[in-house]
Every structure is written in structure tokens, then in C-alpha cells.
Design a protein around this motif. Sequence first.
Motif, PDB file in Angstrom:
ATOM      1  N   UNK A   1      -1.196  -5.278  -0.561  1.00 48.91           N
ATOM      2  CA  UNK A   1      -2.399  -4.636  -1.091  1.00 48.91           C
ATOM      3  C   UNK A   1      -2.981  -3.653   0.383  1.00 48.91           C
ATOM      4  N   UNK A   2      -2.938  -4.328   1.469  1.00 45.51           N
ATOM      5  CA  UNK A   2      -3.395  -3.550   2.758  1.00 45.51           C
ATOM      6  C   UNK A   2      -2.607  -2.762   3.125  1.00 45.51           C
ATOM      7  N   UNK A   3      -1.224  -2.661   2.918  1.00 51.30           N
ATOM      8  CA  UNK A   3      -0.166  -1.612   3.436  1.00 51.30           C
ATOM      9  C   UNK A   3      -0.655  -0.430   3.065  1.00 51.30           C
ATOM     10  N   UNK A   4      -1.106   0.008   1.975  1.00 52.58           N
ATOM     11  CA  UNK A   4      -1.517   1.154   1.489  1.00 52.58           C
ATOM     12  C   UNK A   4      -2.603   1.811   2.405  1.00 52.58           C
ATOM     13  N   UNK A   5      -3.452   0.956   2.870  1.00 55.26           N
ATOM     14  CA  UNK A   5      -4.650   1.282   3.526  1.00 55.26           C
ATOM     15  C   UNK A   5      -4.147   1.838   4.786  1.00 55.26           C
ATOM     16  N   UNK A   6      -3.157   0.919   5.607  1.00 52.11           N
ATOM     17  CA  UNK A   6      -2.770   1.610   6.935  1.00 52.11           C
ATOM     18  C   UNK A   6      -1.840   2.735   6.900  1.00 52.11           C
TER      19      UNK A   6
ATOM     20  N   UNK B   1     -15.447  -1.995   0.054  1.00 50.83           N
ATOM     21  CA  UNK B   1     -13.959  -2.397   0.217  1.00 50.83           C
ATOM     22  C   UNK B   1     -13.275  -2.405  -1.057  1.00 50.83           C
ATOM     23  N   UNK B   2     -13.913  -3.020  -2.064  1.00 49.39           N
ATOM     24  CA  UNK B   2     -13.236  -3.092  -3.333  1.00 49.39           C
ATOM     25  C   UNK B   2     -12.872  -1.924  -3.950  1.00 49.39           C
ATOM     26  N   UNK B   3     -13.848  -1.103  -3.958  1.00 52.55           N
ATOM     27  CA  UNK B   3     -13.967   0.618  -4.182  1.00 52.55           C
ATOM     28  C   UNK B   3     -12.669   1.359  -3.777  1.00 52.55           C
ATOM     29  N   UNK B   4     -12.601   1.038  -2.339  1.00 52.80           N
ATOM     30  CA  UNK B   4     -11.654   1.871  -1.729  1.00 52.80           C
ATOM     31  C   UNK B   4     -10.306   1.271  -1.858  1.00 52.80           C
ATOM     32  N   UNK B   5      -9.979  -0.082  -2.267  1.00 54.89           N
ATOM     33  CA  UNK B   5      -9.006  -0.666  -2.918  1.00 54.89           C
ATOM     34  C   UNK B   5      -8.693  -0.372  -4.142  1.00 54.89           C
TER      35      UNK B   5
ATOM     36  N   UNK C   1      -2.147  -4.426  -6.823  1.00 58.31           N
ATOM     37  CA  UNK C   1      -2.855  -5.632  -6.268  1.00 58.31           C
ATOM     38  C   UNK C   1      -3.943  -4.946  -5.434  1.00 58.31           C
ATOM     39  N   UNK C   2      -5.178  -5.750  -5.017  1.00 56.49           N
ATOM     40  CA  UNK C   2      -6.275  -5.426  -4.724  1.00 56.49           C
ATOM     41  C   UNK C   2      -6.564  -6.402  -3.498  1.00 56.49           C
ATOM     42  N   UNK C   3      -7.548  -5.962  -2.675  1.00 52.86           N
ATOM     43  CA  UNK C   3      -8.043  -6.685  -1.606  1.00 52.86           C
ATOM     44  C   UNK C   3      -9.338  -6.458  -1.316  1.00 52.86           C
ATOM     45  N   UNK C   4      -9.961  -7.514  -0.888  1.00 49.26           N
ATOM     46  CA  UNK C   4     -11.665  -7.150  -0.566  1.00 49.26           C
ATOM     47  C   UNK C   4     -12.188  -8.079   0.505  1.00 49.26           C
ATOM     48  N   UNK C   5     -12.952  -7.577   1.387  1.00 48.99           N
ATOM     49  CA  UNK C   5     -13.519  -8.336   2.425  1.00 48.99           C
ATOM     50  C   UNK C   5     -14.910  -7.738   2.629  1.00 48.99           C
ATOM     51  N   UNK C   6     -15.802  -8.843   2.488  1.00 46.00           N
ATOM     52  CA  UNK C   6     -17.262  -8.388   2.585  1.00 46.00           C
ATOM     53  C   UNK C   6     -17.920  -9.017   3.856  1.00 46.00           C
ATOM     54  N   UNK C   7     -18.259  -7.947   4.803  1.00 42.43           N
ATOM     55  CA  UNK C   7     -18.777  -8.751   6.021  1.00 42.43           C
ATOM     56  C   UNK C   7     -20.390  -8.585   6.029  1.00 42.43           C
ATOM     57  N   UNK C   8     -21.014  -9.750   6.742  1.00 40.96           N
ATOM     58  CA  UNK C   8     -22.404  -9.436   6.679  1.00 40.96           C
ATOM     59  C   UNK C   8     -22.609 -10.075   8.164  1.00 40.96           C
ATOM     60  N   UNK C   9     -23.525  -9.334   8.851  1.00 42.10           N
ATOM     61  CA  UNK C   9     -24.003  -9.371  10.237  1.00 42.10           C
ATOM     62  C   UNK C   9     -25.320 -10.223  10.187  1.00 42.10           C
ATOM     63  N   UNK C  10     -25.303 -11.473  10.629  1.00 48.76           N
ATOM     64  CA  UNK C  10     -26.557 -12.270  10.403  1.00 48.76           C
ATOM     65  C   UNK C  10     -27.571 -12.378  11.660  1.00 48.76           C
TER      66      UNK C  10
ATOM     67  N   UNK D   1     -16.504 -12.992   3.351  1.00 53.90           N
ATOM     68  CA  UNK D   1     -15.742 -13.405   2.472  1.00 53.90           C
ATOM     69  C   UNK D   1     -14.744 -12.779   1.992  1.00 53.90           C
ATOM     70  N   UNK D   2     -13.436 -13.286   1.794  1.00 54.70           N
ATOM     71  CA  UNK D   2     -12.292 -12.276   1.550  1.00 54.70           C
ATOM     72  C   UNK D   2     -11.382 -12.824   0.573  1.00 54.70           C
ATOM     73  N   UNK D   3     -10.843 -12.162  -0.184  1.00 51.39           N
ATOM     74  CA  UNK D   3      -9.728 -12.566  -1.412  1.00 51.39           C
ATOM     75  C   UNK D   3      -8.982 -11.153  -1.526  1.00 51.39           C
ATOM     76  N   UNK D   4      -7.803 -11.794  -2.186  1.00 55.41           N
ATOM     77  CA  UNK D   4      -6.658 -10.664  -2.723  1.00 55.41           C
ATOM     78  C   UNK D   4      -6.607 -10.857  -4.373  1.00 55.41           C
ATOM     79  N   UNK D   5      -6.255 -10.054  -4.847  1.00 56.52           N
ATOM     80  CA  UNK D   5      -6.388  -9.896  -6.455  1.00 56.52           C
ATOM     81  C   UNK D   5      -5.049  -9.468  -6.757  1.00 56.52           C
TER      82      UNK D   5
END
Length: 425
Positions: free
Chosen positions: A16-21, A332-336, A358-367, A375-379
Motif C-alpha cells: 500500500x505504501x509503495x505507491x506513496x513513495x 492519510x486515509x484520504x491520500x491512500x 489495499x490502503x494504509x493509515x496512520x494518525x499522529x497526535x502531538x500531546x 495509531x496505524x493500520x493496513x486495510x
Amino acid sequence: MSKINRRSFIKIAGSAAAVSAVGFPAIAAAGGKKQVVIVGGGVGGATAAKYIRRADSSVEVTLIEPNKDYYTCFMSNEVIGGDRNMDSIKFGYDGLRKHGVTVVHDTVTAIDAKGRKVTTKGGQSFGYDRCIVAPGISFVDNIEGYDAAAAEKMPHAWKAGPQTVLLRKQLEAMPDGGMVLIAPPPNPFRCPPGPYERACQIAHYLKSHKPKSKILILDSKDKFSKQGLFTQAWDRHYKGMIEWVKAVDTGGGVKSVDAKTGTVSTEFDEYKPAVTNIIPAQVAGTIAKVAGLTDEKGWCPIEGKTFESTIHKGIHVIGDAAHQSPLPKSGYAANSEAKVVAAAVVDLVNGREPGTPSWVNTCYSIVAPKDGISVAMVYNLVDGKVAKVEGSGGLTPMDSSPEDRAREEQYAHSWFKNITGDIFG
């Protein structure tokens, strides 16, 4: 969810991520004009436009977006907290033009699915072979008294831009010892961890400049994304400053507001905060409803393989507007999703069967400074529907070290730089 094993995650996510790269391989142009019209120039729409052109330069891509600049919602909480400026989340469309995308700054008023035509407020008309609709969100009047006028006094800041600046200015102007009230929306909504990261970013500012102040979160839900990690961060960095109240304890969260008096009411209590951040319930962007792409819940049902509308053929819906669960409504999900749909559209206009996505998502939060969580997941596609790949992702471990948390913050900033370059560069 299991703890993240980054090496395993990267291995599973690779396809899923290869397309992004690297983007899509070049595809030989076929004869005849092939026209794709994209409605909305946010993360999903802009990504799809770029990647269709990269995949097949014979496809004529027209992107219709009313605004000349786009402000990312992701990282806008850092603007509100004072660690980032608005220019850092502002992006134009010259990069897309360099890829051969025709960018039209106008507002789409109608989509004729049978005639395959898009019309705009400016009187323009665009025919298409395939249409991609990426309209983002619109708000639901779920809180009595909260309308566009009230939002100028009690900003939502859930569409980055002037509202982001307004909320920041209100925080700067409030007295030390004042209360900031945040009212998160019911599910589903854009960026599920966003309200709680916002609480962290505001607390970070108040801790340094107005330490007597408090933050009250009156939720419309009884649980939320990354809850354990957020409550841990509140206790670690902002002890006694942030109070979260679940829906059951207020009768369902905020019920009404009076913008003139600054009053916020639940079923049981009234509050007069110094700053009020009301985030209303959400549905798909207005044009999706106008075009007849939404269901009774206000979102756009799609078939999983190509995100083609199940209501109107020839139209694909991506990003926050789509009913794409379990994929979250995130940047991230929208981009994927956009890359998968771009590949599918290129196949379809060239008479080929789209591949298996297939799709991939990661959501970062700076606390806090040097403290990030994710949180991360592949679909993948299972029986025609989007599904989680079991064991593919997870949450930042609760017992992760300070060094790991600092790296998470670095990952978040690096991701922001890379994804915005990927979209608009």
C-alpha cells in the motif's frame, strides 16, 4: 489493539505504501480524449488529480476548487497551540498545474450523473468520462443555537483557515484563570483523535502563559480514539488542567448555546467559558447531497474496490465524505484512497479491469513537546468491502520510553512534510 511492531507494520504495509513513495509506473497513452473531473481540491481531490496524470498523461484532468489556497486540518492544532504559523499549513495548486492538471477556481453547483456533466456557479460546464467527488464535510445543526453566526463567537476550527486563526486569537485574549470548553462531535467525524490532541495543544499554551486556566471537554460520546494514551498524557503533562466528561454524565453532551451571552448548556448544567470550541456533528460536503450521492445518514455509500458510488455510476467518492469504514476519516486515509481510485480510474477509462486495492493509515497526535502518539493500520479488500488486516498495526505502547515518544513527534512532523509534498508538489 496490539503494540506496534514497526518492522512488521512496514513489511505488511509495503504494497500500500509503495505507491506513496514512487508513484505509478508510466502507462502508454491510448487514442482519444479521456476526461476526468475532480470536485474538491483537498487532500483526496488533489492527490487523485496528480496521480492520474502521473499514471496516464493522455487523461485530461480538471480539478474544480473554489479556494486558491488549501489549509491542512492536520497540524492545524499546532497553530492553535502556538507552535506553528498559518503559512506552514497553507498550500497552493501550482504543483498540480506543473503535472498538467487544469485547476479551475469555481464552486460546483450540480453534477449530472446521467449526462456526465459538472456545472459551476460561474456558469462553466465540464463533461467527464469519470468524476471524482472529494467535497470533505459539512456541519449538522445538532446543537440548538449554533449556526454560522454563532461560529464567529464560538469557533469550530474544524475547517482550517480563518476559524483556526480566530480560536488562536481568543486563547491569546482570554484571562488567566478562564475556562476553555471543547465540545467534540458524535461519530463519525473528521479526524477522530483531533479534539483530544487540540485539548493537549491548548493546555500546552495555557501551561506556559495562563497556568491558572482549565479545559473542560463535554463529549457527545462515552469513549474516544486513543483514549488511554490521551488521558495518560493529560495526567503526565497537564495534571489537573484538563477534565473530560463523557456523554452519559451530561445527558448527551452540549445541547444548546447562546452566542450572545456566551452560555453553553447541557441537559443538567450551564457554563460561561472564556473560550468555547464547539465542533458540530458532520456529514458529507454539501455538493454530495445536492448531487444525490448521500444516504439517509448523510454520507456517500461506495463499493470497496474502486470507491465508485453505489447510487450513481461513473462517480467515485473519496476522503471524509465517503462511507468507507473501517477506514477513518483522516488526511492519510484520504491520500491512500485517492491513489487507489486514481489507479482504478486510469484502468477504467482505458477499458481495463482495476486491480485489487489495499490502503494504509496512520494518525499522529502531538500531546506535548517531544511527546507524540499514533495509531496505524493496513486495510485490504474482503468480499468487496474494506477490512482491517489483522495484526498489521496498533497503538503507541502505553509504556513506551521518552525517547520513543520524542521520535513519534519527529515522525509526525516528517510525515506532514512528506505527505504535503506528495499531494501538492
